[in-house]
Design an enzyme around this catalytic site. Structure first.
Site, PDB file in Angstrom:
ATOM      1  N   HIS A 153      10.931   1.984  14.830  1.00 32.58           N
ATOM      2  CA  HIS A 153      11.938   2.117  13.784  1.00 32.58           C
ATOM      3  C   HIS A 153      12.448   3.556  13.665  1.00 32.58           C
ATOM      4  O   HIS A 153      13.649   3.811  13.700  1.00 32.58           O
ATOM      5  CB  HIS A 153      11.354   1.660  12.441  1.00 32.58           C
ATOM      6  CG  HIS A 153      12.356   1.700  11.334  1.00 32.58           C
ATOM      7  ND1 HIS A 153      13.127   0.617  11.000  1.00 32.58           N
ATOM      8  CD2 HIS A 153      12.746   2.706  10.526  1.00 32.58           C
ATOM      9  CE1 HIS A 153      13.945   0.964  10.023  1.00 32.58           C
ATOM     10  NE2 HIS A 153      13.729   2.225   9.712  1.00 32.58           N
ATOM     11  N   HIS A 169      16.124   8.022  13.782  1.00 32.95           N
ATOM     12  CA  HIS A 169      16.205   9.342  13.153  1.00 32.95           C
ATOM     13  C   HIS A 169      15.701  10.433  14.092  1.00 32.95           C
ATOM     14  O   HIS A 169      15.059  11.378  13.655  1.00 32.95           O
ATOM     15  CB  HIS A 169      15.368   9.367  11.869  1.00 32.95           C
ATOM     16  CG  HIS A 169      15.833   8.410  10.830  1.00 32.95           C
ATOM     17  ND1 HIS A 169      16.983   8.611  10.099  1.00 32.95           N
ATOM     18  CD2 HIS A 169      15.332   7.220  10.414  1.00 32.95           C
ATOM     19  CE1 HIS A 169      17.155   7.589   9.265  1.00 32.95           C
ATOM     20  NE2 HIS A 169      16.173   6.734   9.441  1.00 32.95           N
ATOM     21  N   LYS A 215      26.262   3.371  11.670  1.00 34.08           N
ATOM     22  CA  LYS A 215      25.281   3.977  10.765  1.00 34.08           C
ATOM     23  C   LYS A 215      26.100   4.947   9.920  1.00 34.08           C
ATOM     24  O   LYS A 215      26.505   6.015  10.392  1.00 34.08           O
ATOM     25  CB  LYS A 215      24.205   4.722  11.564  1.00 34.08           C
ATOM     26  CG  LYS A 215      23.139   5.382  10.701  1.00 34.08           C
ATOM     27  CD  LYS A 215      21.848   4.574  10.702  1.00 34.08           C
ATOM     28  CE  LYS A 215      20.777   5.267   9.860  1.00 34.08           C
ATOM     29  NZ  LYS A 215      19.531   4.522   9.776  1.00 34.08           N
TER      30      LYS A 215
END
Length: 280
Positions: A153, A169, A215
């Site tokens: 993730h 990220h 995003k």
């Protein structure tokens, strides 16, 4: 907003300073922030890639980066699709953990967690603990398909029902995906007290599309080593039992809110939010 956590700020700055594998802006990589992202993703504020140059030789020859990159192709990005973990991938996970545990950054993190009684002094036990937190598979939503893990993730990114990007990220993954034209950088999201980020900023809020999805805002450290991010997120995760933890810290010149979400005994997500960006 929670007040500044001085203890963590001090610890994270020590880690920042000892992060010898960190890439230096202008030297090991060059970014072009270009224009500001729009509210939707209709406007593209950046015609070119975010990364103009990255020293790939250095990346390949630095053990923690090299072992980290080998993990990025181990996942099925769609949630709801069960992950299949091969013995080879388990070996790659272990090689990565071995590599980061040799660094001063992770040694300091381990010492801190031992002092707080959140980890045992034995390195093998600590490694198993990290494996469980980051690599143990779980079902992201109700159901029994083990389709996700903290590492996937946070560092690789996932897609949900082909509608939404989750996670992603990490600057190395961003760069590699951008290089393959999988990511389209759409521009930066500005900080309130600073009109626009500059090429030396090592924390950025940005907008991008990936696998055809938007995003609207994602924030990420830029240039830092994988062990630095692993250390920060692991510490915040272990310090709190809350389902979502926000810690306000100051690292270098950056006022950040570190967000870590739990998924049972595992990391659900973790990322830095640059305070003073319009997305707070």
């Amino acid at each position: 907003r929670k007040s500044l956590n001085h203890e963590l700020s001090q610890l994270f700055n020590e880690m920042w300073d000892m992060d010898v594998n960190r890439f230096m802006p202008g030297k090991d990589y060059i970014i072009e922030v270009q224009g500001k992202a729009g509210d939707g993703a209709t406007r593209d504020g950046a015609a070119r890639h975010l990364f103009r140059y990255v020293n790939e030789e250095r990346m390949k020859s630095t053990k923690t980066f090299a072992t980290f990159i080998s993990l990025l192709d181990n996942y099925e990005t769609s949630t709801g699709v069960a992950e299949v973990v091969t013995p080879e991938e388990i070996a790659e996970n272990n090689r990565f953990l071995d590599a980061i545990l040799e660094t001063e950054v992770m040694k300091l993190a381990h010492q801190y967690l031992v002092k707080k009684n959140l980890a045992g002094p034995n390195l093998t036990d600590f490694k198993s603990q990290l494996y469980d937190i980051w690599f143990q598979l779980y079902a992201r939503k109700e159901g029994d398909r083990l389709d996700s893990c903290g590492f996937e993730h946070v560092f690789v990114g996932e897609t949900k029902r082909h509608k939404q990007i989750l996670g992603l990220h990490n600057w190395v993954q961003f760069y590699l995906q951008e290089k393959r034209n999988q990511i389209d950088y759409k521009g930066y999201v500005a900080r309130k007290n600073k009109s626009r980020p500059d090429k030396d900023d090592q924390v950025l809020s940005l907008q991008f599309t990936w696998k055809g999805l938007v995003k609207p805002i994602g924030s990420t450290f830029v240039g830092v080593s994988p062990e630095f991010e692993f250390a920060l997120y692991t510490i915040i995760f272990l310090l709190s039992n809350k389902s979502i933890t926000h810690e306000t810290v100051r690292i270098e010149e950056y006022q950040l809110q570190m967000v870590v979400c739990r998924h049972g005994q595992h990391i659900g997500t973790a990322y830095p939010v640059l305070l003073g960006t319009s997305s707070e």
